[in-house]
Write a protein that holds these residues in place. Sequence first.
Motif, PDB file in Angstrom:
ATOM      1  N   TYR A 120       1.405  10.492   3.756  1.00 52.26           N
ATOM      2  CA  TYR A 120       0.343  10.648   4.750  1.00 52.26           C
ATOM      3  C   TYR A 120       0.908  11.111   6.080  1.00 52.26           C
ATOM      4  O   TYR A 120       0.276  11.880   6.795  1.00 52.26           O
ATOM      5  CB  TYR A 120      -0.437   9.337   4.902  1.00 52.26           C
ATOM      6  N   ASP A 146      -3.270  -6.611  -5.413  1.00 50.43           N
ATOM      7  CA  ASP A 146      -3.972  -6.595  -4.132  1.00 50.43           C
ATOM      8  C   ASP A 146      -3.184  -7.508  -3.189  1.00 50.43           C
ATOM      9  O   ASP A 146      -2.944  -8.678  -3.521  1.00 50.43           O
ATOM     10  CB  ASP A 146      -5.398  -7.119  -4.325  1.00 50.43           C
ATOM     11  N   ALA A 147      -2.809  -6.979  -2.031  1.00 50.64           N
ATOM     12  CA  ALA A 147      -1.969  -7.731  -1.090  1.00 50.64           C
ATOM     13  C   ALA A 147      -2.612  -9.032  -0.607  1.00 50.64           C
ATOM     14  O   ALA A 147      -1.930  -9.884  -0.046  1.00 50.64           O
ATOM     15  CB  ALA A 147      -1.634  -6.859   0.106  1.00 50.64           C
ATOM     16  N   GLU A 191       1.144  -1.827  -4.707  1.00 51.67           N
ATOM     17  CA  GLU A 191      -0.006  -0.910  -4.672  1.00 51.67           C
ATOM     18  C   GLU A 191      -1.144  -1.536  -5.475  1.00 51.67           C
ATOM     19  O   GLU A 191      -0.934  -2.098  -6.549  1.00 51.67           O
ATOM     20  CB  GLU A 191       0.418   0.456  -5.244  1.00 51.67           C
ATOM     21  N   LYS A 192      -2.340  -1.391  -4.910  1.00 48.58           N
ATOM     22  CA  LYS A 192      -3.517  -2.040  -5.508  1.00 48.58           C
ATOM     23  C   LYS A 192      -3.992  -1.314  -6.774  1.00 48.58           C
ATOM     24  O   LYS A 192      -4.481  -1.957  -7.700  1.00 48.58           O
ATOM     25  CB  LYS A 192      -4.618  -2.035  -4.457  1.00 48.58           C
ATOM     26  N   TYR A 193      -3.872   0.010  -6.808  1.00 45.65           N
ATOM     27  CA  TYR A 193      -4.514   0.763  -7.895  1.00 45.65           C
ATOM     28  C   TYR A 193      -3.516   1.365  -8.883  1.00 45.65           C
ATOM     29  O   TYR A 193      -2.583   2.065  -8.471  1.00 45.65           O
ATOM     30  CB  TYR A 193      -5.386   1.875  -7.314  1.00 45.65           C
ATOM     31  N   THR A 214       6.307   9.240   5.346  1.00 45.38           N
ATOM     32  CA  THR A 214       5.502   8.933   4.170  1.00 45.38           C
ATOM     33  C   THR A 214       4.690  10.187   3.812  1.00 45.38           C
ATOM     34  O   THR A 214       4.655  11.144   4.588  1.00 45.38           O
ATOM     35  CB  THR A 214       4.537   7.759   4.458  1.00 45.38           C
ATOM     36  N   ASN A 219       2.317   1.420   5.903  1.00 44.19           N
ATOM     37  CA  ASN A 219       2.251   2.824   6.311  1.00 44.19           C
ATOM     38  C   ASN A 219       0.873   3.408   6.036  1.00 44.19           C
ATOM     39  O   ASN A 219       0.421   3.428   4.891  1.00 44.19           O
ATOM     40  CB  ASN A 219       3.307   3.629   5.557  1.00 44.19           C
ATOM     41  N   PHE A 220       0.217   3.850   7.105  1.00 48.50           N
ATOM     42  CA  PHE A 220      -1.068   4.541   6.984  1.00 48.50           C
ATOM     43  C   PHE A 220      -2.054   3.728   6.143  1.00 48.50           C
ATOM     44  O   PHE A 220      -2.726   4.252   5.255  1.00 48.50           O
ATOM     45  CB  PHE A 220      -0.844   5.970   6.460  1.00 48.50           C
ATOM     46  N   ASP A 256      -5.263   1.629   4.939  1.00 45.64           N
ATOM     47  CA  ASP A 256      -6.686   1.989   5.001  1.00 45.64           C
ATOM     48  C   ASP A 256      -7.319   1.387   6.267  1.00 45.64           C
ATOM     49  O   ASP A 256      -7.118   0.205   6.543  1.00 45.64           O
ATOM     50  CB  ASP A 256      -7.417   1.472   3.753  1.00 45.64           C
ATOM     51  N   GLY A 316       0.849  -1.193   0.000  1.00 42.37           N
ATOM     52  CA  GLY A 316       0.000   0.000   0.000  1.00 42.37           C
ATOM     53  C   GLY A 316       0.877   1.233   0.000  1.00 42.37           C
ATOM     54  O   GLY A 316       0.706   2.132   0.822  1.00 42.37           O
TER      55      GLY A 316
HETATM   56  N1  SAM Z   1       1.565   4.371   2.361  1.00 39.24           N
HETATM   57  C1  SAM Z   1       1.226   5.643   1.777  1.00 39.24           C
HETATM   58  C2  SAM Z   1       1.487   6.759   2.750  1.00 39.24           C
HETATM   59  O1  SAM Z   1       1.678   6.482   3.936  1.00 39.24           O
HETATM   60  O2  SAM Z   1       1.556   7.920   2.309  1.00 39.24           O
HETATM   61  C3  SAM Z   1      -0.227   5.649   1.260  1.00 39.24           C
HETATM   62  C4  SAM Z   1      -1.287   5.467   2.312  1.00 39.24           C
HETATM   63  S1  SAM Z   1      -2.936   5.309   1.613  1.00 39.24           S
HETATM   64  C5  SAM Z   1      -3.983   5.728   2.915  1.00 39.24           C
HETATM   65  C6  SAM Z   1      -3.141   3.535   1.527  1.00 39.24           C
HETATM   66  C7  SAM Z   1      -2.706   2.933   0.227  1.00 39.24           C
HETATM   67  O3  SAM Z   1      -2.783   1.514   0.322  1.00 39.24           O
HETATM   68  C8  SAM Z   1      -3.549   3.336  -0.964  1.00 39.24           C
HETATM   69  O4  SAM Z   1      -2.725   3.768  -2.023  1.00 39.24           O
HETATM   70  C9  SAM Z   1      -4.311   2.068  -1.314  1.00 39.24           C
HETATM   71  O5  SAM Z   1      -4.650   1.984  -2.670  1.00 39.24           O
HETATM   72  C10 SAM Z   1      -3.332   1.000  -0.883  1.00 39.24           C
HETATM   73  N2  SAM Z   1      -3.962  -0.296  -0.558  1.00 39.24           N
HETATM   74  C11 SAM Z   1      -5.058  -0.464   0.220  1.00 39.24           C
HETATM   75  N3  SAM Z   1      -5.365  -1.777   0.305  1.00 39.24           N
HETATM   76  C12 SAM Z   1      -4.431  -2.446  -0.415  1.00 39.24           C
HETATM   77  C13 SAM Z   1      -4.218  -3.813  -0.704  1.00 39.24           C
HETATM   78  N4  SAM Z   1      -5.059  -4.758  -0.252  1.00 39.24           N
HETATM   79  N5  SAM Z   1      -3.169  -4.148  -1.483  1.00 39.24           N
HETATM   80  C14 SAM Z   1      -2.337  -3.191  -1.963  1.00 39.24           C
HETATM   81  N6  SAM Z   1      -2.495  -1.876  -1.735  1.00 39.24           N
HETATM   82  C15 SAM Z   1      -3.529  -1.491  -0.962  1.00 39.24           C
END
Ligand code: SAM
Length: 215
Positions: A195, A97-98, A68-70, A193, A116-117, A119, A45
Amino acid sequence: MRLRNVKGSREAIADNEYCIKDYEGRKGKWNEVFGNDNPIKIEIGMGKGTFIMEMARRNPDINFIGIEKYSSVLIRALEKMAKEEEPPKNLFFIRMDAEFIEDAFEKDEVSGIYLNFSDPWPKNRYKDRRLTSGRFLARYNNILKKDAAVEFKTDNQDLFSFSVEEAKNSKWNVEYETRDLHNTPENEGNVMTEYEKKFSALGNPICKMIITRDF
Ligand code: SAM
């Protein structure tokens, strides 16, 4: 993270040299991708990649993989790599997707995981989707080397409480725990990071835990 559909991001990722597409084929063979046997650490993520790019720069003897998922988010990290005068050679990215992390890495292949941070998924019915849930910890157990740690930072107090509890319930050792990282000596060398910069500027204390396991 607010998601905007970035037009053409899927196609751009498909052609990008820093993004590994056939990650299932690399399982157990990531050393071939990097061309050395250095330890591999991953960030799950990683968003726009600020943290992992800086970690790669500071630690040239460690290999890093950002997950990263997206596509619409990952593309921002890839754009940053392209703008670098000397992009770090010890860093690649996967769009995944993790949930499927065990398809990408062999047992004992990973020397550390950064979350880090992540969801928060505040509704209880979605708690298994939290990247620090027992379900995810079991997946991490299947790819991490012995003694390797999971390091987690967040400003979300409820998610932090859940994560510490979940680690203990899953028999992981909580090696380090703070609810105010930026005011502890352990903050020295901390890489912020995106966030983290945003939320600490608003005055939110930053929580961090480091967990390991003996099994
Ligand atoms: N880590 C970064 C930071 O601290 O600035 C971004 C934090 S952001 C709130 C969470 C990120 O995790 C998003 O980009 C989201 O798309 C990604 N993410 C959420 N669930 C995920 C998953 N299952 N697999 C991979 N990435 C994921």
